[in-house]
Design an enzyme around this catalytic site. Structure first.
Site, short mmCIF file in Angstrom:
data_model
loop_
_atom_site.label_atom_id
_atom_site.label_comp_id
_atom_site.label_asym_id
_atom_site.label_seq_id
_atom_site.Cartn_x
_atom_site.Cartn_y
_atom_site.Cartn_z
N CYS A 29 0.83 -1.20 0.00
CA CYS A 29 0.00 0.00 0.00
C CYS A 29 0.87 1.24 0.00
O CYS A 29 1.88 1.30 0.73
CB CYS A 29 -0.91 0.00 1.23
SG CYS A 29 -1.78 1.56 1.50
N SER A 30 0.51 2.24 -0.78
CA SER A 30 1.15 3.55 -0.79
C SER A 30 2.64 3.41 -1.10
O SER A 30 3.00 2.95 -2.18
CB SER A 30 0.89 4.25 0.55
OG SER A 30 1.22 5.61 0.50
N SER A 31 3.51 3.75 -0.18
CA SER A 31 4.93 3.55 -0.42
C SER A 31 5.23 2.08 -0.73
O SER A 31 6.08 1.77 -1.57
CB SER A 31 5.73 4.00 0.80
OG SER A 31 7.11 3.80 0.63
#
Length: 350
Positions: free
Chosen positions: A148-150
């Site tokens: 998720c995300s990074s």
């Protein structure tokens, strides 16, 4: 660099499995000695693993990668559905951890991490997978990633950089592998890339594909398939990155510009959703994009949704090789021009 990126999901409650008296239930464990003498690996990166009580012979490996300001325990809690799937299907989960005390994101935007086996976070995670294959007698032909995300950015980078290792990935609010703006200083960039996150980096499919091919110019083998989830109201990582990632894989996998199938009226968490599917020339689903309509970063109400992630990665399947390769073969997918493939067949192929 301190980043606002943080998947905002409520932790998924972990179900307690009933065990026989005296039995030791599986739990997340730190793993030592995983570096294998590889140079230039970051000193603040740790390896954790979740090994279910019942592991299938020659198990698949799923690499689960956390967001900024997070850690291995938190992301495994967020991925409760995937943990339950590991218990059910007997695969191993490798969980890398960066240093949460420094609020450090995974570095996905430097020349070092874009270069195979040259150190940095990407090389560290790859080395964890290599170690896990040996330690757990796992299946090198069935290695996958999600984040998720990074962690989603790292997922897409790993698929781009090590297509010989990773067979597929599922990215929640990420950006294309190798993303950087024309004025970014890629020689000393660290972690969060505001240019890409802001959605102002718009390349052609050919340019996106060329970024990946430049990471290993001599590689002509199988390219991983990619699944994407993104909230259309994401204020942290621009929703436009989803279309850019799709463009990258349309080129890399020689797919038609138009999706094979569009599914509407779906629900992701508390939001309506639309899914676009691209099948390859032999009819296997290799690019899968979920748009959470009005969804926020993550999307936070549908992180690591096992209902879609597990079958796309093929973690519910048995077999010595990845199910896409079992159906379609392991040959290279070309992808020099983009839009050259045939969108045929139906279903996911698994």
């Amino acid at each position: 660099m301190r980043s606002p990126i943080l998947c905002c999901a409520l932790l998924v409650a972990t179900l307690c499995l009933t065990a026989a008296p005296g039995a030791k239930a599986a739990s997340l464990q730190q793993v030592s000695n995983w570096t294998g003498g590889v140079a230039n690996l970051p000193s603040d990166v740790l390896m954790y693993a979740y090994v279910p009580d019942k592991v299938v012979p020659n198990p698949p490996v799923l690499t689960l990668i956390h967001s900024c300001d997070s850690n291995a325990s938190v992301v495994l809690g967020q991925a409760g559905g995937l943990k339950m799937a590991a218990d059910q299907y007997g695969f191993i989960i490798v969980v890398p951890q960066s240093n949460p005390s420094s609020l450090r994101c995974w570095t996905t935007d430097s020349t070092q991490v874009w270069t195979r086996d040259k150190g940095g976070d990407s090389n560290a995670i790859k080395q964890m997978v290599v170690y896990a294959l040996s330690k757990y007698q796992a299946n090198a032909d069935r290695v996958y990633a999600t984040g998720c995300s990074s962690g989603a950015m790292m997922t897409e980078l790993l698929l781009a950089l090590y297509p010989d290792i990773f067979k597929a990935g599922s990215s929640f609010a990420g950006m294309p592998g190798g993303c950087h703006g024309p004025n970014d200083n890629s020689s000393n960039a660290t972690g969060y890339n505001g240019t890409c996150a802001g959605g102002t980096v718009n390349y052609t499919p050919q340019q996106w594909g060329d970024l990946v091919r430049a990471m290993d110019p001599g590689y002509t083998g199988h390219r991983p398939r990619l699944q994407l989830f993104h909230g259309s109201a994401d204020s942290i990582i621009s929703y436009s990155n989803m279309a850019e990632s799709e463009s990258q894989y349309i080129n890399l996998l020689s797919l038609s510009t138009n999706p094979t199938k569009t599914n509407t009226g779906l629900t992701l968490g508390t939001h309506q959703a639309t899914e676009q599917q691209w099948n390859n020339a032999c009819g296997y689903l290799v690019l899968d994009g979920f748009d959470s309509i009005g969804g926020d970063h993550g999307p936070s109400d549908a992180l690591f949704v096992a209902q879609y992630v597990v079958p796309f990665l093929g973690l519910d399947k048995t077999g010595a090789v990845d199910p896409e390769i079992a159906q379609c073969g392991s040959g290279g997918t070309g992808g020099s021009t983009g839009g050259a493939g045939v969108a045929g067949g139906s279903g996911s192929g698994g």
